[in-house]
Design a protein around this motif. Structure first.
Motif, PDB file in Angstrom:
ATOM      1  N   PHE A  23       0.561  -1.152   0.017  1.00 44.81           N
ATOM      2  CA  PHE A  23       0.071  -0.027  -0.052  1.00 44.81           C
ATOM      3  C   PHE A  23       0.766   1.239   0.137  1.00 44.81           C
ATOM      4  O   PHE A  23       2.096   1.165   0.200  1.00 44.81           O
ATOM      5  N   CYS A  24       0.383   2.446  -0.729  1.00 42.54           N
ATOM      6  CA  CYS A  24       1.007   3.617  -0.555  1.00 42.54           C
ATOM      7  C   CYS A  24       0.121   4.688   0.006  1.00 42.54           C
ATOM      8  O   CYS A  24      -1.052   4.486  -0.167  1.00 42.54           O
ATOM      9  N   ILE A  25       0.760   5.478   0.710  1.00 43.82           N
ATOM     10  CA  ILE A  25      -0.170   6.593   1.326  1.00 43.82           C
ATOM     11  C   ILE A  25       0.524   7.982   0.849  1.00 43.82           C
ATOM     12  O   ILE A  25       1.582   8.211   0.829  1.00 43.82           O
ATOM     13  N   ILE A  54      -2.705   6.679 -10.027  1.00 41.74           N
ATOM     14  CA  ILE A  54      -3.039   5.713  -8.912  1.00 41.74           C
ATOM     15  C   ILE A  54      -4.092   4.888  -9.233  1.00 41.74           C
ATOM     16  O   ILE A  54      -3.878   3.831  -8.801  1.00 41.74           O
ATOM     17  N   SER A  77      -3.687   0.751  -8.493  1.00 43.58           N
ATOM     18  CA  SER A  77      -4.444   0.344  -7.673  1.00 43.58           C
ATOM     19  C   SER A  77      -5.037  -0.962  -7.975  1.00 43.58           C
ATOM     20  O   SER A  77      -5.608  -1.804  -6.942  1.00 43.58           O
ATOM     21  N   SER A  83      -1.955  -2.611  -5.754  1.00 45.48           N
ATOM     22  CA  SER A  83      -1.807  -2.206  -4.326  1.00 45.48           C
ATOM     23  C   SER A  83      -2.850  -1.187  -4.068  1.00 45.48           C
ATOM     24  O   SER A  83      -3.684  -0.651  -4.772  1.00 45.48           O
ATOM     25  N   GLN A  84      -3.085  -1.138  -2.704  1.00 40.26           N
ATOM     26  CA  GLN A  84      -4.192  -0.019  -2.186  1.00 40.26           C
ATOM     27  C   GLN A  84      -3.372   1.223  -1.962  1.00 40.26           C
ATOM     28  O   GLN A  84      -2.238   1.444  -1.683  1.00 40.26           O
ATOM     29  N   PHE A  85      -4.307   2.069  -2.230  1.00 32.52           N
ATOM     30  CA  PHE A  85      -3.659   3.613  -2.114  1.00 32.52           C
ATOM     31  C   PHE A  85      -4.585   4.175  -1.011  1.00 32.52           C
ATOM     32  O   PHE A  85      -5.858   4.343  -1.137  1.00 32.52           O
ATOM     33  N   ILE A  86      -3.882   5.073  -0.265  1.00 27.71           N
ATOM     34  CA  ILE A  86      -4.749   5.982   0.859  1.00 27.71           C
ATOM     35  C   ILE A  86      -4.170   7.274   0.485  1.00 27.71           C
ATOM     36  O   ILE A  86      -3.076   7.485   0.512  1.00 27.71           O
ATOM     37  N   VAL A  87      -5.155   8.115   0.158  1.00 27.05           N
ATOM     38  CA  VAL A  87      -5.241   9.540  -0.203  1.00 27.05           C
ATOM     39  C   VAL A  87      -5.621  10.633   0.556  1.00 27.05           C
ATOM     40  O   VAL A  87      -6.691  10.515   0.645  1.00 27.05           O
ATOM     41  N   PRO A 140      -9.674  -0.412  -3.512  1.00 31.04           N
ATOM     42  CA  PRO A 140      -8.280  -0.224  -3.849  1.00 31.04           C
ATOM     43  C   PRO A 140      -7.748   1.394  -3.493  1.00 31.04           C
ATOM     44  O   PRO A 140      -6.726   1.445  -3.344  1.00 31.04           O
ATOM     45  N   VAL A 141      -8.738   2.287  -3.679  1.00 29.25           N
ATOM     46  CA  VAL A 141      -8.359   3.797  -3.574  1.00 29.25           C
ATOM     47  C   VAL A 141      -9.140   4.377  -2.590  1.00 29.25           C
ATOM     48  O   VAL A 141     -10.569   4.682  -2.796  1.00 29.25           O
ATOM     49  N   ILE A 142      -8.540   4.726  -1.389  1.00 27.11           N
ATOM     50  CA  ILE A 142      -9.359   5.070  -0.257  1.00 27.11           C
ATOM     51  C   ILE A 142      -8.976   6.491  -0.007  1.00 27.11           C
ATOM     52  O   ILE A 142      -7.689   6.985   0.208  1.00 27.11           O
ATOM     53  N   GLY A 143      -9.796   7.462  -0.057  1.00 24.18           N
ATOM     54  CA  GLY A 143      -9.646   9.204   0.157  1.00 24.18           C
ATOM     55  C   GLY A 143     -10.135   9.356   1.843  1.00 24.18           C
ATOM     56  O   GLY A 143     -10.956   8.649   2.489  1.00 24.18           O
ATOM     57  N   ALA A 152       6.580   3.448   0.771  1.00 29.04           N
ATOM     58  CA  ALA A 152       4.990   3.132   0.630  1.00 29.04           C
ATOM     59  C   ALA A 152       4.566   4.311   1.485  1.00 29.04           C
ATOM     60  O   ALA A 152       3.337   4.661   0.972  1.00 29.04           O
ATOM     61  N   ILE A 153       5.192   5.110   2.366  1.00 30.33           N
ATOM     62  CA  ILE A 153       4.608   6.198   2.847  1.00 30.33           C
ATOM     63  C   ILE A 153       5.043   7.426   2.379  1.00 30.33           C
ATOM     64  O   ILE A 153       6.062   8.086   2.471  1.00 30.33           O
ATOM     65  N   ILE A 154       4.209   7.990   1.342  1.00 31.65           N
ATOM     66  CA  ILE A 154       4.696   8.900   0.419  1.00 31.65           C
ATOM     67  C   ILE A 154       4.072  10.236   0.830  1.00 31.65           C
ATOM     68  O   ILE A 154       3.348  10.821   0.377  1.00 31.65           O
TER      69      ILE A 154
END
Ligand SMILES: Nc1ncnc2c1ncn2[C@@H]1O[C@H](COP(=O)(O)OP(=O)(O)OP(=O)(O)O)[C@@H](O)[C@H]1O
Ligand SMILES: Nc1ncnc2c1ncn2[C@@H]1O[C@H](COP(=O)(O)OP(=O)(O)OP(=O)(O)O)[C@@H](O)[C@H]1O
Ligand SMILES: [Mg+2]
Ligand SMILES: [Mg+2]
Lengths: 162, 165, 162, 165
Positions: free
Chosen positions: C86-88, C108, C112, C115-119, D25-28, D139-141
């Motif tokens: 995952f990437c944040i 993204i 995705s 991988s999972q993305f937390i934005v 997949p993509v969490i805001g 991973a932590i961007i």
């Protein structure tokens, strides 16, 4: 010289408390203090900012947006003591949420009775708050051009035209 | 000290002669990333006498000259002119406007002008001294100044207060 | 060890050129070079980024948004070589204009799949691009709460409800 | 290593037990300034073993404990639990999930747990080693990492490449 500094410091401190409360809320507290009151001409200046309910031990614990708002409150406090003929903000609204952007633009509107403000921004709500917009673009690669933008027409087209 | 206009030519990405008019209280500047918005802010700092390469985002002062593209050659001269109304009479009242210009030639020669007449940076600083405008005045509030306040680098907070006093 | 590093470096460099071109345009050029190719295990890494038509002498000459886009291209290049689960991203879109935010979110979306993305964001167009939104707020001063937000309902209400 | 959930209690502004589910997949994550969004990011770094006060925006590690408000007293314990699916079988296949917890008591005592059982940070690091997740992984961007790349502080670019190699 000490008297002149202390006099300015007191006024800036009062302004800071007022502006901070209008950017945050009336329940938020802040202060500006001399680290060493016995040597006012050399000592550092400490900023205390406590948004409602919070008890941050230092500025460092505040969020990104809270820090920007606090620093902006101090800049406006200096401005109120000695208004500059014009002020330039370059994307200062980037870390702010919608509600804070609205407050920020309202303060600028208020102060713009006495000074001119130039505001560089990517934010739609800031664009809606200004009196005129200049669009900067590069038709020819690497070469900048500028033209005034009719904002009402601009809202519909979106920025893609620029 | 109402602003009237800013003219930029050969400065950074402004290869061509460009004029902005400041006829309103609040002026917005918008555009895509890299289009030249911050370069306009730099131009205003520069014409007011900014000497710091770091503040102007330069490795060296010569980098303010438009450095050319595939289809346009670089400029031999960077020139910026900022014009105000002479409403505070910092010049004799028969002058309607105050125009400050700064020029830098690729040879390294530089020039300042007041209403078209060559002068020294010192003359411009004296003129601006009581107006609250100088390239280091807190009038220029870029995102970077917010950081200066927060980090208090080199006592920047106290220097700002002293300036306002 | 040198071989392993050089092998990774070459792949990352290829990725960087590809990703940079998709975040900028196909006419933009970039490169990743070892400052001292003769000592690969200690030398620094230099980034060259030349958006279309421009000839910046260093990264420092690029605009705020161009720098963010270039750094993000490098991060994605590392990711492509060794995908993290995952990437944040915490407000990485703040300095970007609308067109670049759209490209960024499209990349993204593409990644995705794996991988999972937390934005974390304040930007409406980024909010429209994610699959689910968590709203963070403080009903009680100083105490955070979280609740999932129905985005379609959210678009109309605006963020003020949160 | 599909994420399943994050549980935060007593950590920074999260005084109350709070759970986020990561089923998409993509969490805001959105919300007003100061509401706690970056604190959620800090919680994820912290539970993965982050030791740097600077990365966690702290003056000292004790500051991760909820420090109280006018109406709520401070916490005696900060606890964060991150749960993944065991789809890469980094634990024996009879485990459906992998839960990593980190606890810090106001006394200064700290604890790590794997699926509820106390363990050492070392055990968690070994577990995560080949998965590409560690608190220093790219991973932590956060916006800060963008700066690291641009300024190349302490050769951060080469360290990132070495990590990916
Ligand atoms: N001397 C120069 N000659 C030509 N181009 C230059 C020169 N100096 C800077 N530039 C270019 O000017 C471009 C625009 O810079 P600027 O910082 O004004 O963008 P911006 O509109 O503020 O963008 P952002 O929204 O990303 O902040 C950069 O891409 C840079 O390469
Ligand atoms: N130990 C703690 N106890 C209580 N509150 C804390 C603690 N540490 C930090 N906070 C508070 O958490 C608040 C929220 O921080 P956070 O950085 O998560 O905000 P954010 O949602 O990311 O905001 P922004 O949009 O401005 O970046 C800050 O106001 C800070 O004072
Ligand atoms: Mg800019
Ligand atoms: Mg934040």
């Amino acid at each position: 010289a000490t008297e002149q500094f202390m006099d300015a410091f007191e006024k800036i401190r009062d302004n800071f408390i007022k502006v901070f409360r209008s950017l945050f809320t009336n329940d938020d507290t802040c202060d500006l203090i001399l680290e060493d009151p016995s040597s006012p001409l050399e000592t550092g200046i400490q900023i205390i900012a406590k948004p409602k309910g919070k008890r941050p031990q230092s500025l460092n614990q505040l969020s990104g947006g809270e820090k920007t708002l606090t620093a902006t409150a101090l800049l406006f406090s200096l401005y109120l003591l000695k208004p500059a003929p014009f002020c330039i903000f370059d994307e200062v609204d980037a870390p702010l949420d919608d509600a804070n952007i609205e407050k920020f633009n309202r303060i600028i509107k208020e102060f713009s009775k006495d000074s001119q403000f130039i505001v560089v921004t990517h934010n739609k709500s800031t664009m809606a708050a200004v009196d005129i917009i200049y669009g900067v673009y590069m038709d020819e690669p690497g070469v900048s051009s500028v033209s005034a933008v009719d904002f009402r027409h601009f809202e519909h087209q979106g920025l893609s035209k620029i | 000290m109402k602003l009237k206009s800013l003219e930029i030519k050969g400065f950074k990405s402004f290869a061509q002669d460009t004029v902005l008019y400041f006829s309103e209280p609040v002026i917005g500047i918008v555009g895509p990333n890299g289009s030249g918005k911050s370069n306009i802010v730099d131009a205003i700092r520069w014409v007011l006498g900014e000497q710091s390469n770091r503040e102007l985002r330069l490795d060296q002062m010569a980098n303010v000259l438009f450095n050319g593209t595939k289809s346009k050659k670089s400029s031999g001269l960077a020139q910026v002119t900022l014009t105000f109304e002479n409403d505070k009479n910092i010049l004799p009242t028969d002058y309607a406007n105050v125009s400050i210009s700064r020029l830098l030639y690729r040879s390294g020669e530089s020039e300042y002008r007041l209403n078209g007449v060559a002068c020294r940076l010192k003359d411009i600083n004296n003129l601006l001294m009581d107006t609250g405008i100088s390239s280091e005045s807190y009038a220029i509030i870029a995102l970077g100044m917010v950081d200066d306040i927060l980090l208090d680098k080199e006592n920047s907070r106290r220097r700002m207060i002293e300036q306002a006093a």
